[in-house]
Design a protein around this motif. Structure first.
Motif, mmCIF file in Angstrom:
data_model
loop_
_atom_site.group_PDB
_atom_site.id
_atom_site.type_symbol
_atom_site.label_atom_id
_atom_site.label_comp_id
_atom_site.label_asym_id
_atom_site.label_seq_id
_atom_site.Cartn_x
_atom_site.Cartn_y
_atom_site.Cartn_z
ATOM 1 N N PRO A 282 0.829 -1.217 0.000
ATOM 2 C CA PRO A 282 0.000 0.000 0.000
ATOM 3 C C PRO A 282 0.860 1.263 0.000
ATOM 4 C CG PRO A 282 -0.009 -1.025 2.161
ATOM 5 C CD PRO A 282 0.690 -1.982 1.254
ATOM 6 N N THR A 283 0.347 2.276 -0.659
ATOM 7 C CA THR A 283 1.022 3.571 -0.629
ATOM 8 C C THR A 283 0.865 4.192 0.756
ATOM 9 O OG1 THR A 283 -0.943 4.775 -1.336
ATOM 10 C CG2 THR A 283 0.482 3.863 -3.073
ATOM 11 N N ASP A 284 1.601 5.267 0.994
ATOM 12 C CA ASP A 284 1.494 5.934 2.297
ATOM 13 C C ASP A 284 0.063 6.411 2.547
ATOM 14 O OD1 ASP A 284 4.152 5.498 2.737
ATOM 15 O OD2 ASP A 284 4.788 7.496 2.086
ATOM 16 N N GLU A 285 -0.580 6.947 1.503
ATOM 17 C CA GLU A 285 -1.944 7.435 1.660
ATOM 18 C C GLU A 285 -2.910 6.287 1.923
ATOM 19 O OE1 GLU A 285 -5.156 10.366 -0.623
ATOM 20 O OE2 GLU A 285 -3.312 9.717 -1.637
ATOM 21 N N GLU A 286 -2.724 5.179 1.212
ATOM 22 C CA GLU A 286 -3.589 4.004 1.438
ATOM 23 C C GLU A 286 -3.410 3.495 2.865
ATOM 24 O OE1 GLU A 286 -3.996 1.949 -2.990
ATOM 25 O OE2 GLU A 286 -2.190 1.574 -1.776
ATOM 26 N N ARG A 287 -2.162 3.452 3.322
ATOM 27 C CA ARG A 287 -1.903 2.973 4.681
ATOM 28 C C ARG A 287 -2.591 3.872 5.712
ATOM 29 N NH1 ARG A 287 1.573 -0.383 7.105
ATOM 30 N NH2 ARG A 287 2.611 -0.821 5.132
ATOM 31 N N GLN A 288 -2.527 5.167 5.517
ATOM 32 C CA GLN A 288 -3.172 6.093 6.443
ATOM 33 C C GLN A 288 -4.689 5.874 6.483
ATOM 34 O OE1 GLN A 288 -2.075 10.056 5.317
ATOM 35 N NE2 GLN A 288 0.100 9.795 5.818
ATOM 36 N N LEU A 289 -5.285 5.646 5.305
ATOM 37 C CA LEU A 289 -6.730 5.414 5.250
ATOM 38 C C LEU A 289 -7.106 4.108 5.956
ATOM 39 C CD1 LEU A 289 -7.466 6.578 1.590
ATOM 40 C CD2 LEU A 289 -8.126 7.733 3.718
#
Length: 306
Positions: A282-289
């Motif tokens: 996962p990208t950083d943004e996906e991980r945050q979500l």
């Protein structure tokens, strides 16, 4: 063929109607299909089941089997049951030989030696024309070919080339009869028939169960949770499938009538089996979500509220 009991193979009574025979075949075919049952004997059992259904599902073939038993394919078409029974009794008599005393029963105009030679291929002396023998060959098809039907060119021993019409919706284990394409007859007698045993090749996408097809349906977590509409590949084209909200891995969604067609009845269905996948990296943004979702969600897939 000797001693084969097709009714016993399917587990039905001799008085069973076509619905009972079809129901028994489908149940056994699902159990012993080589794609499902990995037992070493499953393939041979499946072939026995398919042979039994092929004979008993065709009214004329079933009538001949009921009349002549295991010899039904060898008995010439113009021989009646009574004549055949007398001939067989003479052949099995302890006094049998190359000649028979026919004074004890009325044979009409039938030459017992010719009849016995044709049926049993035994000690009786053959005279006159003899029909050709039936033959069998395997025909491998893709799921798409079985679905659409069409024409196929086959090269047979001899060598000889023939054109075959494949009926749309033909299923694994079925036989296609090619009249007059079997062994040659003698002295001008007609040739036998050729039976093509259909085998569906393994497919990279579809799994086959009779006329039903199944495939995997990959979904993202948000598609599975919120629901979506996807486009599925099906034999001969595409179809839209609505995925309900809250779909989990393993759920089977049905597209009615999108399996293999059935010229004589209801087509099979296509089943899409949900497989919920997550990003491997996962990208950083996906991980945050995902972390936000984990923080607010009360869903516990291992708890009692599952």
């Amino acid at each position: 063929m000797a001693g084969t009991d097709f009714y016993g193979i399917l587990g039905v009574d001799r008085s069973a109607d076509q619905t009972e025979i079809q129901r028994a075949y489908r149940k056994l075919a699902r159990k012993y299909h080589p794609d499902i049952n990995k037992d070493p004997d499953a393939e041979d059992r499946f072939k026995e089941i398919s042979e039994a259904y092929d004979v008993l599902s065709e009214p004329e073939t079933r009538r001949r089997y009921d009349t002549f038993g295991a010899d039904f394919r060898q008995v010439p078409p113009d021989v009646d049951a009574e004549t055949w029974a007398r001939a067989k009794a003479a052949r099995e008599s302890p006094f049998g030989g190359s000649r028979f005393d026919t004074g004890s029963f009325d044979t009409g105009d039938v030459d017992i030696e010719d009849l016995l030679g044709g049926i049993f291929g035994g000690r009786a002396r053959r005279r006159g024309p003899m029909p050709g023998a039936d033959q069998e060959a395997e025909l491998e098809l893709t799921v798409e070919e079985a679905h659409a039907g069409g024409r196929r060119t086959l090269t047979l021993p001899g060598p000889r080339t023939i054109e075959v019409t494949i009926p749309a919706g033909v299923t694994d284990g079925r036989r296609i009869r090619l009249a007059g394409q079997g062994g040659r007859g003698t002295d001008g007698a007609p040739p036998g028939d050729l039976y093509l045993l259909v085998h569906l090749a393994p497919h990279p996408r579809y799994r086959v169960d009779g006329r039903d097809l199944a495939l995997d349906l990959p979904l993202t977590p948000w598609e599975a949770a919120l629901g979506t509409t996807v486009t599925l590949p099906i034999p001969g084209g595409e179809a839209k499938l609505k995925v309900p909200p809250g779909t989990s891995t393993g759920r089977r969604l049905r597209l009615r009538g999108k399996g293999l067609p059935n010229p004589r009845g209801t087509a099979g269905d296509l089943y899409a089996e949900a497989r919920v996948l997550v990003p491997a990296k996962p990208t950083d943004e996906e991980r945050q979500l995902f972390e936000q979702l984990a923080a607010v969600s009360t869903f516990d897939p291992r708890g009692s509220g599952r």
